[in-house]
Design a protein around this motif. Structure first.
Motif, PDB file in Angstrom:
ATOM      1  N   HIS A 169      -1.412  -4.216  -4.483  1.00  0.00           N
ATOM      2  CA  HIS A 169      -1.113  -4.032  -3.069  1.00  0.00           C
ATOM      3  C   HIS A 169      -2.383  -3.624  -2.315  1.00  0.00           C
ATOM      4  O   HIS A 169      -2.726  -4.203  -1.284  1.00  0.00           O
ATOM      5  CB  HIS A 169      -0.030  -2.958  -2.912  1.00  0.00           C
ATOM      6  N   HIS A 170      -3.070  -2.631  -2.817  1.00  0.00           N
ATOM      7  CA  HIS A 170      -4.275  -2.141  -2.132  1.00  0.00           C
ATOM      8  C   HIS A 170      -5.371  -3.212  -2.106  1.00  0.00           C
ATOM      9  O   HIS A 170      -6.077  -3.365  -1.106  1.00  0.00           O
ATOM     10  CB  HIS A 170      -4.787  -0.874  -2.811  1.00  0.00           C
ATOM     11  N   ALA A 171      -5.510  -3.941  -3.205  1.00  0.00           N
ATOM     12  CA  ALA A 171      -6.542  -4.985  -3.255  1.00  0.00           C
ATOM     13  C   ALA A 171      -6.235  -6.085  -2.234  1.00  0.00           C
ATOM     14  O   ALA A 171      -7.120  -6.531  -1.487  1.00  0.00           O
ATOM     15  CB  ALA A 171      -6.621  -5.573  -4.662  1.00  0.00           C
ATOM     16  N   LEU A 172      -4.977  -6.514  -2.203  1.00  0.00           N
ATOM     17  CA  LEU A 172      -4.603  -7.570  -1.256  1.00  0.00           C
ATOM     18  C   LEU A 172      -4.706  -7.086   0.183  1.00  0.00           C
ATOM     19  O   LEU A 172      -5.116  -7.846   1.072  1.00  0.00           O
ATOM     20  CB  LEU A 172      -3.178  -8.063  -1.559  1.00  0.00           C
ATOM     21  N   ASP A 178      -9.443  -8.014   6.267  1.00  0.00           N
ATOM     22  CA  ASP A 178     -10.796  -8.398   6.660  1.00  0.00           C
ATOM     23  C   ASP A 178     -10.751  -9.780   7.320  1.00  0.00           C
ATOM     24  O   ASP A 178     -10.189 -10.724   6.734  1.00  0.00           O
ATOM     25  CB  ASP A 178     -11.699  -8.441   5.422  1.00  0.00           C
ATOM     26  N   PRO A 179     -11.327  -9.906   8.515  1.00  0.00           N
ATOM     27  CA  PRO A 179     -11.234 -11.205   9.203  1.00  0.00           C
ATOM     28  C   PRO A 179     -11.871 -12.350   8.419  1.00  0.00           C
ATOM     29  O   PRO A 179     -11.473 -13.507   8.580  1.00  0.00           O
ATOM     30  CB  PRO A 179     -11.985 -10.947  10.522  1.00  0.00           C
ATOM     31  N   ARG A 180     -12.819 -12.035   7.548  1.00  0.00           N
ATOM     32  CA  ARG A 180     -13.494 -13.103   6.799  1.00  0.00           C
ATOM     33  C   ARG A 180     -12.621 -13.681   5.694  1.00  0.00           C
ATOM     34  O   ARG A 180     -12.871 -14.778   5.217  1.00  0.00           O
ATOM     35  CB  ARG A 180     -14.797 -12.559   6.198  1.00  0.00           C
ATOM     36  N   THR A 181     -11.633 -12.916   5.255  1.00  0.00           N
ATOM     37  CA  THR A 181     -10.812 -13.399   4.133  1.00  0.00           C
ATOM     38  C   THR A 181      -9.328 -13.491   4.478  1.00  0.00           C
ATOM     39  O   THR A 181      -8.509 -13.761   3.595  1.00  0.00           O
ATOM     40  CB  THR A 181     -10.987 -12.472   2.908  1.00  0.00           C
ATOM     41  N   LYS A 182      -8.989 -13.309   5.750  1.00  0.00           N
ATOM     42  CA  LYS A 182      -7.561 -13.364   6.090  1.00  0.00           C
ATOM     43  C   LYS A 182      -7.002 -14.779   5.949  1.00  0.00           C
ATOM     44  O   LYS A 182      -5.795 -14.965   5.866  1.00  0.00           O
ATOM     45  CB  LYS A 182      -7.314 -12.826   7.500  1.00  0.00           C
ATOM     46  N   LYS A 183      -7.891 -15.767   5.900  1.00  0.00           N
ATOM     47  CA  LYS A 183      -7.408 -17.148   5.734  1.00  0.00           C
ATOM     48  C   LYS A 183      -6.666 -17.337   4.402  1.00  0.00           C
ATOM     49  O   LYS A 183      -5.865 -18.252   4.259  1.00  0.00           O
ATOM     50  CB  LYS A 183      -8.575 -18.135   5.801  1.00  0.00           C
ATOM     51  N   TYR A 184      -6.929 -16.458   3.465  1.00  0.00           N
ATOM     52  CA  TYR A 184      -6.233 -16.569   2.183  1.00  0.00           C
ATOM     53  C   TYR A 184      -4.763 -16.166   2.284  1.00  0.00           C
ATOM     54  O   TYR A 184      -4.021 -16.294   1.314  1.00  0.00           O
ATOM     55  CB  TYR A 184      -6.934 -15.701   1.129  1.00  0.00           C
TER      56      TYR A 184
ATOM     57  N   GLU B  12       2.390 -12.903  -0.308  1.00  0.00           N
ATOM     58  CA  GLU B  12       1.562 -13.506  -1.356  1.00  0.00           C
ATOM     59  C   GLU B  12       0.437 -14.301  -0.709  1.00  0.00           C
ATOM     60  O   GLU B  12       0.664 -14.990   0.288  1.00  0.00           O
ATOM     61  CB  GLU B  12       2.410 -14.446  -2.206  1.00  0.00           C
ATOM     62  N   PRO B  13      -0.739 -14.203  -1.235  1.00  0.00           N
ATOM     63  CA  PRO B  13      -1.815 -15.057  -0.719  1.00  0.00           C
ATOM     64  C   PRO B  13      -1.536 -16.514  -1.064  1.00  0.00           C
ATOM     65  O   PRO B  13      -0.739 -16.817  -1.952  1.00  0.00           O
ATOM     66  CB  PRO B  13      -3.051 -14.542  -1.453  1.00  0.00           C
ATOM     67  N   ASN B  14      -2.196 -17.399  -0.347  1.00  0.00           N
ATOM     68  CA  ASN B  14      -2.017 -18.814  -0.673  1.00  0.00           C
ATOM     69  C   ASN B  14      -2.872 -19.193  -1.890  1.00  0.00           C
ATOM     70  O   ASN B  14      -3.649 -18.380  -2.406  1.00  0.00           O
ATOM     71  CB  ASN B  14      -2.328 -19.689   0.554  1.00  0.00           C
ATOM     72  N   GLU B  15      -2.718 -20.434  -2.315  1.00  0.00           N
ATOM     73  CA  GLU B  15      -3.372 -20.880  -3.544  1.00  0.00           C
ATOM     74  C   GLU B  15      -4.888 -20.840  -3.457  1.00  0.00           C
ATOM     75  O   GLU B  15      -5.585 -20.795  -4.472  1.00  0.00           O
ATOM     76  CB  GLU B  15      -2.917 -22.302  -3.893  1.00  0.00           C
ATOM     77  N   ALA B  16      -5.411 -20.855  -2.214  1.00  0.00           N
ATOM     78  CA  ALA B  16      -6.872 -20.879  -2.062  1.00  0.00           C
ATOM     79  C   ALA B  16      -7.523 -19.633  -2.649  1.00  0.00           C
ATOM     80  O   ALA B  16      -8.662 -19.688  -3.133  1.00  0.00           O
ATOM     81  CB  ALA B  16      -7.243 -21.021  -0.587  1.00  0.00           C
TER      82      ALA B  16
END
Lengths: 187, 155
Positions: A169-172, A178-184, B12-16
């Motif tokens: 949870h904390h890692a995610l 972070d705006p640089r990795t929110k696309k994930y 959940e994060p996506n597959e990327a």
């Protein structure tokens, strides 16, 4: 070098039972099923190709030494993960190097490197994951690199499921915030 | 990555995410086929143990043969030539009574193959004053005998 089609269809637990009965083909099948993952994990922990191959050997010899009497309920990865980790740390110590302070360390940026840009989320991901506390990073990589389920991670680490969930949870949350990795986290 | 056992209270994060993390950690060593064969050969005496009781005498020599086979197939692939880095794991000293395994035999064989300068005389298990292939066999035999009784070296 194939363990045969029959063995390839069998679960890890079925193969382990066959190994307990002295079935060489079952061992071959189990070895080939998990070899690349073990080598990759050992490489992650040791950072050295030769050490990784040594750990690969010792991991499977450890496994076969446990037979007969080896018991497996789920996937072999939760059994092998701590074996690979401990053997790798032992190797690092034998090499008379400082034990890897953080065996799950990600590539770290140099102080003179330009900061990761918004246009390179993978670079940013490496920086952010590298900056996570080790316990959080360990769980994150076990989940998304090794593809282990949470209960398998808990079994491998010998930690309660709640602890594993909390760390993930904390890692995610760190990555999502972070705006640089929110696309994930975008669908 | 949604198998019903993996939900947290975060989306959940996506597959990327998994794809990029794997790409960042993609440094996987190539495992030569000879290493595959060596590991399977080294496992053989233990599998024999599970299959057949009362194997001890034959198993010892089977183990030595397996160790010799292991050394024969592994040595060419793990040979460290000029300009290449030294092996990651030093052999160290042998302490009498210390448990040994087939990997130790392999390591000793590899050290001898490189010239043996770094090999401690403590590995002269045959007692003939030199450390040579006879000692590799002696280590392999000792490993098989020791392994007949359960041991926990890496537990």
């Amino acid at each position: 070098m194939s363990g045969g089609h029959e063995h390839e269809r069998r679960s890890d637990a079925e193969l382990v039972r066959a190994i307990n009965a002295g079935d060489r083909r079952a061992f071959e099948a189990l070895y080939h099923r998990h070899r690349d993952w073990v080598a990759s994990l050992a490489m992650r922990f040791t950072g050295d190709r030769e050490a990784a191959l040594d750990v690969l050997q010792e991991t499977f010899l450890y496994l076969v030494r446990k037979s007969p009497g080896l018991e497996l309920e789920g996937r072999l990865t939760s059994l092998l993960w701590p074996v690979v980790k401990h053997l790798s740390i032992a190797h690092n110590r034998k090499r008379r190097r400082e034990p890897a302070v953080d065996p799950m360390a990600m590539p770290v940026r140099g102080v003179d490197d330009p900061p990761p840009g918004l246009d390179d989320p993978r670079e940013a991901l490496a920086g952010l994951v590298g900056g996570l506390p080790e316990a959080q990073r360990e769980v994150l990589l076990m989940r998304y690199v090794d593809g282990m389920a949470l209960d398998e991670i808990a079994a491998a680490l010998g930690r309660p499921l709640g602890t594993v969930k909390s760390r993930l949870h904390h890692a995610l949350a760190r990555l999502r915030g972070d705006p640089r990795t929110k696309k994930y986290f975008e669908r | 990555m949604t198998d019903g056992r993996t939900q947290t209270d975060l989306p959940e994060p996506n597959e990327a995410l998994a794809e990029d993390l794997r790409a960042l950690l993609a440094d996987r060593p190539f495992v030569p086929e000879e290493v595959d064969r060596a590991i399977i050969a080294a496992a053989e005496p233990h599998l024999t143990c599970g299959r057949r009781r009362g194997w001890r005498v034959a198993g010892v020599w089977g183990g030595v043969a397996a160790a010799a086979a292991v050394a024969a197939v592994v040595l060419p692939t793990l040979w460290v030539g000029p300009g290449q880095s030294e092996p990651a794991v030093a052999l160290g000293d042998y302490a009498p009574g210390e448990p040994v395994d087939v990997v130790d035999a392999l390591r000793l064989a590899r050290a001898l193959e490189r010239g043996g300068e770094s090999v401690s005389i403590t590995w002269d298990l045959s007692g003939d004053g030199v450390v040579d292939r006879a000692d590799v066999d002696a280590v392999a035999m000792r490993a098989v005998v020791l392994n007949d009784e359960p041991e926990e070296r890496h537990g």
